[in-house]
Design a protein around this motif. Structure first.
Motif, short mmCIF file in Angstrom:
data_model
loop_
_atom_site.label_atom_id
_atom_site.label_comp_id
_atom_site.label_asym_id
_atom_site.label_seq_id
_atom_site.Cartn_x
_atom_site.Cartn_y
_atom_site.Cartn_z
N GLU A 60 0.84 -1.12 -0.38
CA GLU A 60 -0.46 0.03 0.14
C GLU A 60 0.65 1.24 -0.55
O GLU A 60 0.72 2.05 -0.83
N GLU A 61 1.99 1.83 0.92
CA GLU A 61 2.95 2.33 0.32
C GLU A 61 3.37 2.35 -0.47
O GLU A 61 3.60 3.31 -0.70
N GLU A 62 4.12 1.11 -0.92
CA GLU A 62 4.57 1.73 -2.62
C GLU A 62 3.14 2.14 -3.87
O GLU A 62 4.39 2.69 -4.25
N CYS A 63 2.85 1.77 -3.03
CA CYS A 63 1.70 1.85 -4.08
C CYS A 63 1.01 3.54 -4.08
O CYS A 63 1.11 4.29 -5.07
N LEU A 64 1.14 3.82 -3.28
CA LEU A 64 0.31 4.93 -3.05
C LEU A 64 1.66 5.91 -3.47
O LEU A 64 1.53 7.40 -3.70
N ARG A 65 2.71 5.80 -2.76
CA ARG A 65 4.43 6.28 -3.49
C ARG A 65 4.43 6.54 -4.84
O ARG A 65 4.67 7.57 -4.90
N LYS A 66 4.21 5.18 -5.35
CA LYS A 66 3.85 5.47 -6.75
C LYS A 66 3.19 5.89 -7.59
O LYS A 66 3.40 6.98 -8.58
N LYS A 67 1.96 6.12 -6.75
CA LYS A 67 0.92 7.24 -6.81
C LYS A 67 1.28 8.49 -7.30
O LYS A 67 0.53 9.05 -7.97
N GLN A 68 1.33 9.19 -5.70
CA GLN A 68 1.62 9.93 -6.18
C GLN A 68 3.08 10.46 -7.35
O GLN A 68 2.95 11.77 -7.95
N GLU A 69 4.13 9.91 -7.43
CA GLU A 69 4.58 10.17 -8.65
C GLU A 69 3.88 10.51 -9.21
O GLU A 69 4.83 11.62 -10.50
N GLU A 107 0.80 10.72 -9.88
CA GLU A 107 0.43 12.33 -10.04
C GLU A 107 0.88 13.40 -10.25
O GLU A 107 0.78 14.50 -10.71
N GLU A 108 2.27 13.72 -9.76
CA GLU A 108 3.22 14.67 -9.84
C GLU A 108 3.82 15.06 -11.43
O GLU A 108 4.15 15.64 -11.81
N ARG A 109 4.21 13.68 -11.80
CA ARG A 109 4.11 14.00 -12.79
C ARG A 109 2.80 14.84 -14.05
O ARG A 109 3.46 14.76 -15.02
N LEU A 110 1.84 13.38 -13.51
CA LEU A 110 0.74 13.85 -14.82
C LEU A 110 0.71 15.01 -14.40
O LEU A 110 -0.58 15.97 -15.46
N VAL A 111 -0.01 16.08 -13.23
CA VAL A 111 -0.70 17.15 -13.24
C VAL A 111 -0.26 18.51 -14.31
O VAL A 111 -0.47 19.55 -14.29
N PRO A 112 1.27 18.63 -13.85
CA PRO A 112 1.36 19.45 -15.32
C PRO A 112 1.41 19.79 -16.37
O PRO A 112 0.44 20.72 -16.90
N LYS A 113 1.14 18.52 -16.88
CA LYS A 113 1.16 17.72 -18.28
C LYS A 113 -1.19 18.07 -18.36
O LYS A 113 -1.47 18.92 -19.37
N ARG A 114 -2.41 17.90 -17.22
CA ARG A 114 -2.60 18.32 -17.06
C ARG A 114 -3.29 19.80 -17.48
O ARG A 114 -4.66 20.34 -17.72
N GLU A 115 -3.23 20.52 -16.62
CA GLU A 115 -2.91 22.09 -16.72
C GLU A 115 -2.72 22.76 -17.89
O GLU A 115 -3.66 23.39 -18.27
N SER A 116 -1.93 22.11 -18.31
CA SER A 116 -1.85 22.80 -20.22
C SER A 116 -2.36 22.27 -20.92
O SER A 116 -3.10 22.99 -21.71
N GLN A 117 -3.11 21.44 -20.76
CA GLN A 117 -4.14 20.81 -21.67
C GLN A 117 -5.66 21.50 -21.12
O GLN A 117 -6.10 22.23 -22.42
#
Length: 574
Positions: A36-45, A47-57
């Motif tokens: 769960e921690e690894e999943c959460l960490r990866k999920k956060q990573e 999301e951090e990588r995807l957010v800038p792309k979403r705002e630009s779109q």
């Protein structure tokens, strides 16, 4: 013992299994938490990588939407501009077409007005020439023309008015002046016909008199009332030649058809009959307009155009009175006038203008009964309006005079006799009495109403026209009326009532105009005529009008003259 060992072994086995299972469970829990921690960490990573792309779109989509909206708005604006330009072009074209049509219509109206004015001028010249020939052929002309002088003066006044109307150019409604000129010519034609008939009758009488009574001389006789008949021409002559020192006495022609009656002078009877005939004919001419149900709305609007300014006439200010005059004048000229929120024109339908003219004349005269009766000072602004309109519209003036005579025949003066077979109700109605529920009104009410009409008529006689114009029905008619009244035997109540009202209003102006001659007439009233009034007043009747007349005459003698009437408008009022 073996069993004991077996149980111990089994307990150890179970304990070991339990411990092993617990370790397995602990491992699973640790693994689960780690996953769960690894999943959460990866999920956060992620999301951090995807957010800038979403705002630009989102920004791109918003930009695209904004640009599309702006493009659509510019396109719509261009379409609106094109539509507006098309509408402006269409409006300009329609306006140009309307202006062109209006210009052509105006040109046609101007040409038609010129043609009709020319025809009217030619017809007027022919009528005047015919009248001149008839006058020239009149026998005993000088004596006879005095009896029709009023009609001749009216022809002269109509001729002058015709010239004003013909020379007036109304650029908005050129046909209006043409119609008015034709109406004037029609009046002149009617007058010329009447005068020619009078001349023909006179010539026949003179010819018969010369043939049958060549050597007979008529015997002069005093009137049965003992009062000196006085004419306005006699007054003017005496005014110019004061050395005569007395009023001239008229003699009566003893021949049948020429002697005056005890209830009216024959000359006055002819004028009265002519005016009433004209009024009846005028009413007959407007009957179709008055009775047409399809014109009910138009009649209602025209009634308001007449009654509203008439009911608002007062001496509030010169500007206020001028406004009422302008509105009524514009209506009689056939122009469009405001009635509430809309415009109405008397010439919208044939007969409309004549309907308004007669209605206005009748309503103004009726103000003597309705308003002057209650407020005596109201007579003077109403009289000023009547005088100004009379100057411009002679037909209106004739109708006013006809309504005055119909409303109050004592203004002729005419003591109407009861005709054979005439019911009492019809007779009293002809005298101006009102009936309600089959009962005649009380005498004091009747006298008060008649006094209001007399006051209004007298106010018209002394009203001063503006711009120094000649009065269409001025003081010479006041003298004629008073002289004619004094040459008739007085009647109970009514003679005293109208005499005191007439002298109260017109006495001061007549005194200034006729001087000593009027003083002599006033002396005659104070002595001989007042005695005659006393004699016809029943004893014990109260004699209210007689008492008022006596008090008025006593006050006039005491003060040495008659005071100007209260409420009279000053020459500079408006």
């Amino acid at each position: 013992m073996i069993m004991r060992l077996f149980e111990l072994k089994e307990q150890q086995r179970l304990s070991t299994a339990t411990s092993f299972m617990k370790k397995i469970e602990d491992f699973k829990e640790v693994s689960r938490r780690s996953d769960e921690e690894e999943c959460l960490r990866k999920k956060q990573e992620l999301e951090e990588r995807l957010v800038p792309k979403r705002e630009s779109q989102v920004d791109v989509e918003r930009t695209i939407q904004r640009l599309q909206d702006e493009a659509r708005q510019r396109f719509q604006q261009k379409e609106d501009q094109i539509d507006q330009k098309l509408k402006e072009i269409k409006s300009i074209q329609e306006k140009e077409l309307q202006e062109d049509l209006k210009k052509k219509t105006l040109e046609l109206h101007v040409a038609e007005a010129k043609r009709r004015k020319g025809m009217s001028s030619s017809k007027l010249e022919s009528l005047l020439k015919l009248l001149n020939e008839s006058v020239t052929a009149c026998k005993e002309r000088d004596a006879f023309l005095q009896t029709v002088q009023m009609k001749l003066d009216r022809v002269t006044a109509l001729k002058a008015q015709f010239q004003v109307v013909v020379n007036n150019v109304n650029h908005e409604d050129p046909l209006n002046s043409a119609i008015r000129s034709e109406n004037i010519v029609k009046q002149v034609e009617d007058l010329v016909e009447v005068i020619r008939d009078d001349i023909a009758k006179n010539n026949a009488i003179v010819q018969e008199k010369n043939a049958s009574s060549k050597h007979q001389q008529p015997q002069p006789a005093l009137p049965s009332s003992g009062v000196m008949p006085v004419t306005s021409s006699a007054v003017k002559q005496e005014h110019r030649n004061d050395q005569h020192g007395r009023l001239e006495k008229k003699t009566h022609d003893s021949k049948e058809g020429h002697e005056d009656l005890d209830f009216i002078r024959r000359e006055d009877l002819a004028v009265y009959s002519q005016l009433q005939a004209e009024l009846r004919q005028y009413e007959a001419n407007t009957a179709a307009f008055s009775g047409d149900l399809s014109l009910k709305t138009l009649r209602f609007e025209l009634q308001k155009a007449v009654l509203h300014p008439v009911n608002e006439i007062s001496d509030q200010s010169g500007q206020h009175l001028q406004d009422k005059l302008d509105r009524l004048r514009s209506l009689l000229q056939g122009n469009a006038v405001h009635v509430g929120s809309r415009m109405v024109r008397a010439t919208e339908h044939p007969g409309g203008l004549e309907y308004c003219t007669n209605l206005l004349a009748r309503r103004l005269v009726a103000q003597g009964e309705d308003q002057v009766n209650v407020n005596p000072k109201a007579a003077f602004p109403i009289a000023a309006i009547i005088t100004e309109l009379w100057l411009e519209f002679p037909v209106f003036g004739r109708l006013v005079l006809a309504h005055f005579y119909r409303q109050c025949p004592y203004l002729v003066p005419y003591y109407l006799p009861q005709q054979e077979g005439q019911s009492n109700e019809d007779y009293y109605k002809s005298l101006g009495y009102r009936y309600s529920g089959g009962k005649v009104e009380q005498q004091p009410t009747y006298l008060k109403r008649m006094s209001g009409v007399v006051r209004l008529y007298a106010a018209v006689l002394i009203s001063l026209p503006r711009r120094n114009q000649r009065h269409p029905h001025g003081l010479e008619h006041a003298w004629r009326y008073l002289a004619a009244l004094l040459n008739l035997s007085p009647r109970n109540d009514i003679t005293a009532a109208i005499l005191v009202e007439f002298l109260t209003v017109a006495g001061s102006a007549m005194s200034k105009e006729y001087g000593r001659q009027f003083q002599k007439m006033l002396h005659l009233i104070c002595t001989e005529y007042f005695t005659m009034i006393r004699n016809v007043t029943p004893k014990g009747s109260g004699g209210g009008p007689v008492t008022r007349l006596e008090e008025f005459l006593h006050e006039s003698i005491t003060k040495g003259g008659i005071s100007p009437p209260a409420g009279q408008l000053s020459p500079r009022f408006w």
